[in-house]
Design an enzyme around this catalytic site. Structure first.
Site, mmCIF file in Angstrom:
data_model
loop_
_atom_site.group_PDB
_atom_site.id
_atom_site.type_symbol
_atom_site.label_atom_id
_atom_site.label_comp_id
_atom_site.label_asym_id
_atom_site.label_seq_id
_atom_site.Cartn_x
_atom_site.Cartn_y
_atom_site.Cartn_z
ATOM 1 N N GLY A 128 1.020 -1.185 0.029
ATOM 2 C CA GLY A 128 0.026 0.030 -0.048
ATOM 3 C C GLY A 128 0.696 1.200 0.080
ATOM 4 O O GLY A 128 0.359 2.258 -0.416
ATOM 5 N N ARG A 135 14.633 -0.264 0.797
ATOM 6 C CA ARG A 135 14.900 -1.487 1.223
ATOM 7 C C ARG A 135 15.469 -2.472 0.435
ATOM 8 O O ARG A 135 14.826 -2.636 -0.777
ATOM 9 C CB ARG A 135 13.399 -1.824 1.794
ATOM 10 C CG ARG A 135 13.301 -3.463 2.566
ATOM 11 C CD ARG A 135 12.351 -3.327 3.534
ATOM 12 N NE ARG A 135 11.182 -3.918 2.988
ATOM 13 C CZ ARG A 135 9.982 -3.965 3.671
ATOM 14 N NH1 ARG A 135 9.827 -3.805 4.828
ATOM 15 N NH2 ARG A 135 9.118 -4.169 3.062
ATOM 16 N N ASP A 195 1.913 -11.713 6.709
ATOM 17 C CA ASP A 195 2.394 -10.672 5.441
ATOM 18 C C ASP A 195 3.736 -10.281 6.067
ATOM 19 O O ASP A 195 4.378 -9.770 5.013
ATOM 20 C CB ASP A 195 1.444 -9.603 5.202
ATOM 21 C CG ASP A 195 1.124 -8.907 6.463
ATOM 22 O OD1 ASP A 195 0.604 -9.544 7.395
ATOM 23 O OD2 ASP A 195 1.343 -7.745 6.548
ATOM 24 N N ASN A 196 4.100 -10.459 6.981
ATOM 25 C CA ASN A 196 5.582 -10.048 7.594
ATOM 26 C C ASN A 196 6.566 -11.159 7.892
ATOM 27 O O ASN A 196 7.386 -11.022 8.487
ATOM 28 C CB ASN A 196 5.342 -9.431 8.837
ATOM 29 C CG ASN A 196 4.538 -7.887 8.572
ATOM 30 O OD1 ASN A 196 4.332 -7.424 7.541
ATOM 31 N ND2 ASN A 196 4.099 -7.192 9.763
HETATM 32 P P1 AMP Z 1 2.663 -3.096 7.793
HETATM 33 O O1 AMP Z 1 2.038 -2.942 9.265
HETATM 34 O O2 AMP Z 1 3.818 -2.086 7.697
HETATM 35 O O3 AMP Z 1 3.108 -4.539 7.773
HETATM 36 O O4 AMP Z 1 1.463 -2.917 6.826
HETATM 37 C C1 AMP Z 1 0.397 -3.642 6.535
HETATM 38 C C2 AMP Z 1 -0.602 -3.342 5.467
HETATM 39 O O5 AMP Z 1 -0.915 -2.019 5.389
HETATM 40 C C3 AMP Z 1 0.307 -3.482 4.263
HETATM 41 O O6 AMP Z 1 -0.458 -3.977 3.284
HETATM 42 C C4 AMP Z 1 0.884 -1.970 3.940
HETATM 43 O O7 AMP Z 1 1.104 -1.840 2.476
HETATM 44 C C5 AMP Z 1 -0.306 -1.267 4.357
HETATM 45 N N1 AMP Z 1 0.112 0.101 4.765
HETATM 46 C C6 AMP Z 1 0.921 0.709 5.819
HETATM 47 N N2 AMP Z 1 1.003 1.717 6.080
HETATM 48 C C7 AMP Z 1 0.353 2.294 4.957
HETATM 49 C C8 AMP Z 1 0.083 3.614 4.317
HETATM 50 N N3 AMP Z 1 0.595 4.668 5.207
HETATM 51 N N4 AMP Z 1 -0.641 3.757 3.248
HETATM 52 C C9 AMP Z 1 -1.038 2.551 2.714
HETATM 53 N N5 AMP Z 1 -0.911 1.415 3.196
HETATM 54 C C10 AMP Z 1 -0.205 1.276 4.183
HETATM 55 MG MG MG Z 2 4.112 -5.752 6.248
#
Ligand code: AMP
Ligand code: MG
Length: 488
Positions: free
Chosen positions: A93, A177, A253-254
């Site tokens: 995202g 990254r 997803d992580n």
């Molecule tokens: P994360 O918590 O970074 O693992 O992200 C979980 C999901 O939320 C993933 O699909 C990310 O791409 C999305 N995501 C996290 N932050 C943002 C943001 N600021 N804008 C859009 N998508 C986000």
């Molecule tokens: Mg993630």
């Protein structure tokens, strides 16, 4: 010649060979005045990139996504994931995969921009990253690398000069990254959710070619692949347990298929030993507490196995049996690998029946006395104990005697024990209070001196260096950090 060519980026986009619904072509958002905050010179050298041929203004253009390599097709990847146990469709995202950089030896690494704008997977998000979390990922991932633990790495952070609206207004930033790949357990879950075995097979073949070429010739490649992914995750979690690392958001997803630590959000290293430690402000139930990381990795791998069932056998009952055969083996393999690792931390050679009790014995004293996880093991190797209360308790003194008797068994020499301990017990870790202080200075006063000092100290963490002694001290009660926030 473009800046990317000068830099030596040699980009391929092999992910485009997967079915089109596995990604979306997406361009990073243009940034008006990008500014290079930090660049990783040693990583650039390892990747055969030449930073010295290109000035920081041009580097900022590359690492914010304004300039992309000739022929590159930036994409955002589709994936799904169980977030705190709930299945959701996700996808990049706020990240753009510029492509795979091919090294002279043929190895490929993903070059991804994180915080580079909205994509078709952004849902309600703004696609942006804030400076603090991006620099935090930079520090912790480089610290992990220094510790010798598989991890994605950080090549640069660029300030966007744009505001990011969170609870407060924060300065925006983009992290570059570098990863073995960004294929996750969640990528398989996405493919499985499409209900088409062809996508799943193509994804598995992609991951095998990239990360597990040794199973390509096997008669049961997908069974062997799943077994190998599990083994790498076991090794990874054992490494995390060795250094006191808590990932914080072990959602599917992580979890990278490559076995690298990925997605540094609300992660942290433990100071005082407590298996129930949780730092993440969003992990209200302690799902991803220090001691839960192995069972949770097991759970995530069961989700991977589930997603892969159609590849394990055409008969679904047989497929389930095969998946169970692998996944039910996790615990034994983990326990063995964990005990082997702990014995190294304790400087023990050979295997003795009492080893598990000996290890548990110290861990329980450490929990009770709130002893520092990192410093206690280094104190054991030198037998120089500080003034902390724990070291003078009856429990600890009694344990010490049993440990010393055990250490003498099978031991080539006392020096061999010390060498073993000092190569498995870091002298320095990125302590949260130090990381927070460095980030505050960087964010509020644009002063990166503390951050650079921390990075220097963390580059060789097993080596004792007098000049960094202050960075090894546990936090004073007033400096203790109890919560870290998600990297959004
Ligand atoms: P994360 O918590 O970074 O693992 O992200 C979980 C999901 O939320 C993933 O699909 C990310 O791409 C999305 N995501 C996290 N932050 C943002 C943001 N600021 N804008 C859009 N998508 C986000
Ligand atoms: Mg993630």
């Amino acid at each position: 010649m473009s800046s990317c060519d000068t830099l030596g980026l040699n980009i391929e986009n092999s992910y485009l060979s997967l079915p089109e619904h596995c990604y979306a072509k997406a361009q990073p958002a243009p940034i008006e005045s990008p500014f290079l905050v930090i660049k990783n010179v040693s990583l650039a050298e390892e990747l055969s990139l030449s930073f010295d041929q290109i000035n920081d203004t041009d580097l900022a253009q590359v690492f914010c996504g304004n300039v992309v390599p000739t022929g590159a097709t930036p994409i955002s990847q589709a994936y799904a994931g169980h977030q705190f146990g709930n299945f959701t469709m996700l996808g990049d995202g706020r990240a753009h995969l510029i492509g795979e950089h091919v090294l002279p030896d043929g190895r490929k690494v993903d070059i991804q921009l994180k915080g580079s704008g909205r994509t078709p997977f952004s849902r309600g998000g703004d696609g942006k990253g804030a400076m603090g979390p991006m620099l935090r990922e930079y520090i912790i991932s480089e610290a992990m690398y220094g510790l010798g633990i598989p991890t994605t790495r950080s090549l640069a952070v660029v300030a966007t000069g744009e505001p990011v609206y969170r609870k407060t207004v924060l300065p925006g930033a983009i992290l570059t990254r570098v990863a073995a790949s960004h294929v996750r357990v969640g990528t398989f879950q996405y493919a499985a959710a499409q209900g088409d075995t062809d996508t799943l097979k193509k994804l598995a073949d992609f991951a095998i070619a990239r990360h597990y070429p040794e199973v390509q010739q096997s008669e049961t490649p997908y069974f062997d692949f799943l077994t190998a992914v599990m083994q790498r995750q076991i090794d990874l979690i054992v490494d995390w347990m060795r250094v006191g690392f808590i990932h914080g958001v072990m959602n599917t997803d992580n979890m990278a298929i490559s076995g690298e630590t990925i997605d540094y959000g609300p992660c942290a290293f433990m100071d005082a030993y407590d298996p129930q430690t949780v730092f993440s402000s969003i992990d209200v139930n302690g799902r991803y507490a220090f001691a839960n990381q192995a069972p949770l990795a097991n759970w995530n791998l069961a989700r991977l196995a589930e997603a892969m069932l159609p590849l394990l056998d055409t008969d679904s009952k047989v497929a389930v049996k095969k998946a169970e055969q692998i996944i039910y083996g996790f615990d034994d393999l983990f326990q063995k690998a964990w005990l082997d690792m702990m014995c190294k931390k304790f400087g023990l050679f050979g295997e003795e029946d009492q080893d598990r009790d000996l290890v548990d014995g110290l861990l329980s004293v450490m929990t009770k006395q709130k002893m520092d996880y990192t410093n206690t093991f280094r104190a054991l190797s030198t037998l120089h104990f500080g003034k902390e209360e724990g070291y003078s308790t009856e429990d600890f003194v009694a344990w010490l005697e049993i440990w010393q008797a055990r250490q003498a068994l099978n031991q080539p020499s006392p020096e061999a024990s010390k060498t073993l301990m000092d190569s498995h017990n870091p002298w320095i870790i990125p302590r949260n209070h130090q990381v927070e202080e460095a980030l505050e200075l960087a964010e509020e006063e644009a002063d990166l001196s503390k951050l650079h000092r921390l990075l220097d100290a963390l580059a060789s963490p097993y080596q004792e260096k007098e000049m960094y002694l202050d960075l090894t001290l546990p936090p004073a009660p007033s400096d203790r950090v109890y919560k870290t926030f998600c990297g959004t």
